[in-house]
Design a protein around this motif. Sequence first.
Motif, PDB file in Angstrom:
ATOM      1  N   LEU A  48      65.955  43.501   9.231  1.00  0.00           N
ATOM      2  CA  LEU A  48      67.145  44.352   9.274  1.00  0.00           C
ATOM      3  C   LEU A  48      68.357  43.449   9.470  1.00  0.00           C
ATOM      4  N   LEU A  49      69.305  43.586   8.574  1.00  0.00           N
ATOM      5  CA  LEU A  49      70.521  42.782   8.677  1.00  0.00           C
ATOM      6  C   LEU A  49      71.658  43.691   9.133  1.00  0.00           C
ATOM      7  N   GLY A  50      72.259  43.315  10.272  1.00  0.00           N
ATOM      8  CA  GLY A  50      73.451  44.034  10.709  1.00  0.00           C
ATOM      9  C   GLY A  50      74.652  43.235  10.260  1.00  0.00           C
ATOM     10  N   TYR A  51      75.646  43.902   9.679  1.00  0.00           N
ATOM     11  CA  TYR A  51      76.821  43.148   9.219  1.00  0.00           C
ATOM     12  C   TYR A  51      78.078  43.984   9.347  1.00  0.00           C
ATOM     13  N   ASP A  52      79.167  43.250   9.420  1.00  0.00           N
ATOM     14  CA  ASP A  52      80.496  43.852   9.480  1.00  0.00           C
ATOM     15  C   ASP A  52      81.241  43.288   8.274  1.00  0.00           C
ATOM     16  N   THR A  53      82.143  44.064   7.703  1.00  0.00           N
ATOM     17  CA  THR A  53      82.887  43.546   6.561  1.00  0.00           C
ATOM     18  C   THR A  53      84.182  42.883   6.992  1.00  0.00           C
ATOM     19  N   ASP A  54      84.599  43.139   8.206  1.00  0.00           N
ATOM     20  CA  ASP A  54      85.915  42.658   8.635  1.00  0.00           C
ATOM     21  C   ASP A  54      85.856  41.541   9.664  1.00  0.00           C
ATOM     22  N   SER A  55      84.668  41.247  10.190  1.00  0.00           N
ATOM     23  CA  SER A  55      84.523  40.121  11.116  1.00  0.00           C
ATOM     24  C   SER A  55      83.136  39.542  10.907  1.00  0.00           C
TER      25      SER A  55
ATOM     26  N   PHE B 249      73.832  40.683  13.008  1.00  0.00           N
ATOM     27  CA  PHE B 249      72.564  40.368  13.669  1.00  0.00           C
ATOM     28  C   PHE B 249      71.439  40.416  12.642  1.00  0.00           C
ATOM     29  N   VAL B 250      70.322  39.795  13.029  1.00  0.00           N
ATOM     30  CA  VAL B 250      69.132  39.811  12.182  1.00  0.00           C
ATOM     31  C   VAL B 250      67.958  40.242  13.044  1.00  0.00           C
ATOM     32  N   ILE B 251      67.298  41.317  12.662  1.00  0.00           N
ATOM     33  CA  ILE B 251      66.130  41.787  13.402  1.00  0.00           C
ATOM     34  C   ILE B 251      64.911  41.671  12.490  1.00  0.00           C
ATOM     35  N   ALA B 252      63.975  40.808  12.889  1.00  0.00           N
ATOM     36  CA  ALA B 252      62.771  40.600  12.072  1.00  0.00           C
ATOM     37  C   ALA B 252      61.845  41.803  12.213  1.00  0.00           C
TER      38      ALA B 252
ATOM     39  N   ALA C 294      52.398  48.623  12.454  1.00  0.00           N
ATOM     40  CA  ALA C 294      53.332  49.749  12.473  1.00  0.00           C
ATOM     41  C   ALA C 294      53.161  50.549  13.759  1.00  0.00           C
ATOM     42  N   THR C 295      54.247  51.165  14.198  1.00  0.00           N
ATOM     43  CA  THR C 295      54.186  51.968  15.412  1.00  0.00           C
ATOM     44  C   THR C 295      54.813  53.335  15.172  1.00  0.00           C
ATOM     45  N   THR C 296      54.353  54.327  15.899  1.00  0.00           N
ATOM     46  CA  THR C 296      54.958  55.661  15.796  1.00  0.00           C
ATOM     47  C   THR C 296      55.936  55.874  16.943  1.00  0.00           C
ATOM     48  N   GLU C 297      55.959  54.927  17.880  1.00  0.00           N
ATOM     49  CA  GLU C 297      56.903  55.024  19.001  1.00  0.00           C
ATOM     50  C   GLU C 297      58.298  54.624  18.534  1.00  0.00           C
ATOM     51  N   ARG C 298      59.312  55.323  19.067  1.00  0.00           N
ATOM     52  CA  ARG C 298      60.675  54.916  18.723  1.00  0.00           C
ATOM     53  C   ARG C 298      61.018  53.616  19.457  1.00  0.00           C
ATOM     54  N   GLN C 299      61.549  52.663  18.714  1.00  0.00           N
ATOM     55  CA  GLN C 299      61.932  51.383  19.316  1.00  0.00           C
ATOM     56  C   GLN C 299      63.454  51.339  19.409  1.00  0.00           C
ATOM     57  N   THR C 300      63.956  50.820  20.478  1.00  0.00           N
ATOM     58  CA  THR C 300      65.418  50.755  20.653  1.00  0.00           C
ATOM     59  C   THR C 300      65.855  49.302  20.803  1.00  0.00           C
ATOM     60  N   VAL C 301      66.890  48.936  20.069  1.00  0.00           N
ATOM     61  CA  VAL C 301      67.460  47.588  20.187  1.00  0.00           C
ATOM     62  C   VAL C 301      68.884  47.785  20.693  1.00  0.00           C
ATOM     63  N   ARG C 302      69.248  47.101  21.776  1.00  0.00           N
ATOM     64  CA  ARG C 302      70.609  47.236  22.318  1.00  0.00           C
ATOM     65  C   ARG C 302      71.389  45.947  22.094  1.00  0.00           C
ATOM     66  N   LEU C 303      72.596  46.124  21.565  1.00  0.00           N
ATOM     67  CA  LEU C 303      73.431  44.965  21.239  1.00  0.00           C
ATOM     68  C   LEU C 303      74.863  45.207  21.679  1.00  0.00           C
ATOM     69  N   GLN C 304      75.559  44.104  21.866  1.00  0.00           N
ATOM     70  CA  GLN C 304      76.997  44.152  22.152  1.00  0.00           C
ATOM     71  C   GLN C 304      77.733  43.666  20.905  1.00  0.00           C
ATOM     72  N   TYR C 305      78.761  44.408  20.527  1.00  0.00           N
ATOM     73  CA  TYR C 305      79.621  43.992  19.405  1.00  0.00           C
ATOM     74  C   TYR C 305      80.832  43.313  20.023  1.00  0.00           C
TER      75      TYR C 305
ATOM     76  N   LYS D 188      71.932  37.975  19.080  1.00  0.00           N
ATOM     77  CA  LYS D 188      72.138  37.863  17.628  1.00  0.00           C
ATOM     78  C   LYS D 188      71.067  38.604  16.833  1.00  0.00           C
ATOM     79  N   GLY D 189      70.025  39.048  17.564  1.00  0.00           N
ATOM     80  CA  GLY D 189      68.988  39.769  16.830  1.00  0.00           C
ATOM     81  C   GLY D 189      67.776  40.011  17.703  1.00  0.00           C
ATOM     82  N   GLY D 190      66.637  40.198  17.065  1.00  0.00           N
ATOM     83  CA  GLY D 190      65.419  40.467  17.812  1.00  0.00           C
ATOM     84  C   GLY D 190      64.282  40.709  16.845  1.00  0.00           C
ATOM     85  N   LYS D 191      63.283  41.430  17.346  1.00  0.00           N
ATOM     86  CA  LYS D 191      62.112  41.671  16.515  1.00  0.00           C
ATOM     87  C   LYS D 191      61.639  43.095  16.744  1.00  0.00           C
TER      88      LYS D 191
END
Length: 486
Positions: A198-205, A209-212, A217-228, A236-239
Motif C-alpha cells: 500500500l502506497l500512501g502519497y500526497d500530491t502537494d508535499s 508511506f509504504v505498507i508491505a 490473509a486475515t478476517t480481523e480488521r487491522q489498523t495502522v496509525r500514522l502522523q502526517y 514511514k510505513g509498516g506491514k
Amino acid sequence: MDPKIDQRALDEHLAALEAARTWNPRTVSRLETLVRAGDDEAVFRVNPLKFAAERGMPEAESIDLFLHATAVGLFTMDWLLLCPLCSCVVGSFGSLRAVDNHYHCSMCQTDYEARLDDYIAVSFTVARTIRRIAFHDPAGLPARDYLVKYRVTGPHLAGRTPDGLIWGELVDQVTSAVSYLPPGETARLEVSATRGFLLGYDTDSDAGFVIAIGGDATTERQTVRLQYLDGRCEPKGGKVRPGAVAIEITNATARRGLIAVAELPADFARCQLAYEPFLTAARLLTTQTFRDLFRAEVIRATEGIGVKDITLLFTDLKGSTEFYERIGDLNALALVQRHFERLRDATVRRGGTIIKTIGDAVMAAFQDPSDAVGAALDMLAGVEALNRDLGERALILKIGLHKGAAIAVTLNDSLDYFGQTVNVAARVQALADAGEVYLTREVYDSPGVAALLAPFNVEAGTARLKGVNQETPFLRVQPATATRAA
Ligand SMILES: [Zn+2]
C-alpha cells in the motif's frame, strides 16, 4: 441558459476575438461551441494542438486563436510543469514569469530541471469572468477530483505508459482511498489489502508511506496509525496481512493536507510517459503572436530556462553606401524598415518569431530548422523583390543559421536567447557574403533541409569561429536570385 456563463460578457469578448484578425471560416464559432457546450473538463487546460487535430484546423491558427482569446479575456494561460513519470501537474502558473528552472514532483519524490521544450506545457482555461467552472477553485473540489482531474493531467494532456494506458486513469483505478486531512484532525481510510504494498502519497508535499502486504490473509480488521507531518509521515510505513485495513492518519500540521492510498504490485516501477503532442513553452516563445500580444511575459528565473533545441537565424544588411548617400538618411531608414517588414513576414509565415533587431540586423528563432531555412530563402527573395522595385541592388542581405541548446532569458525586458548556439549562429552569419546563406552542418542535416536547398548551389566547408575550439563545418548556399542579381 447556463447560469454559470455570463452571456453578455461572452458575446462581447467573442466579438472582440472575431475582430482581432482574419480567421478561417468557423474558427471562432468552434471556440464558442466549446465554451458554451463543453463540460467543465473540456474548458479546463485546453491543449490547442489537440483542439486543432480534432477539428481539422492548422495548429498555428489554433495557437493564435487561444492567444487572442487570452488577450481579449476569454481564456487564461496556464503554464504547466509536468512530471515525466506520473503526468502530475507539478506546478501551474498563470504566467511564464512564475516558472522556475527546477521543479520537484511529490508523487514521484523526484527533482527535475525544467526545459522549455520538454515538460512545460502551455494550456488555456476559460476565464472565470466568462464562465465559472469547478477547477477555478481547486481547493473546493472533492479530494478524488482534486487528485485525478486537477493534479494529474486530464483528457487534453494525457500521458500514456509504454502499454498505451492513460496514467491518469491508472491512478484513479489503483487509488482505493483519498481524503483531505484538516489540520489537527484524524482521518480514517478504509482499504483492502490483497498483495504487493500500500502506497500512501500526497500530491502537494513529500508526506507518504509504504505498507508491505504479506503473510496469511486475515478476517480481523487491522489498523495502522500514522502522523502526517511537514513533508513526511511518521512512521514511514509498516506491514499488514491481506485483508481489511484501516489507516488512521492524524494531521499534525497547521494546513490542510491530502493523503491517497494505492495498492501496487511488489514489482511496481515507474516508467517514462509519452504525452500526446502539446504546446511546449519553446514553441510558444517562437510564436510571433505570443511575442506581440504578451510583451510583459518574461523569464524571472535568474539562470534562465534551458531549451534543448532551437534554430536561430541572424541576418545583416550590407547597404550600398553610395546609395544611402544619394537618397539621404531618412529615405534609407524608411528602406531599412521596409526590409524589416519583409524579414518579419518571411519569419511569421514560416512559424518563427523575430527576437530582436540590432541595428540593421535581425535575430529570429524557429522550432523547426527547415522552417528557418525556408524563411532565409524567402527573406532573400523578398529583399531582391524590394531591390527590383527600386531599380538597383540597394539592399544586400547576408544570413546565417545554427541550431542547438540555448538558455531563454530576459534581457532588456524582453525574451532572448543566450549561449554558445547564439554565438555560433551570429558568427556563421558573419561568414556570409552578399546574398548568401550560411548554415551549420547541424541545420543542414535536419529533416527537410537538404530537399529545400536541392535547387541551389550548396558548397561545404569548415571555418574556425572566434570562441569555438573546433573547426565548424558549414554549408554555403547561393540562391539563384542572388547569383542572378550579382
Ligand atoms: Zn511524478
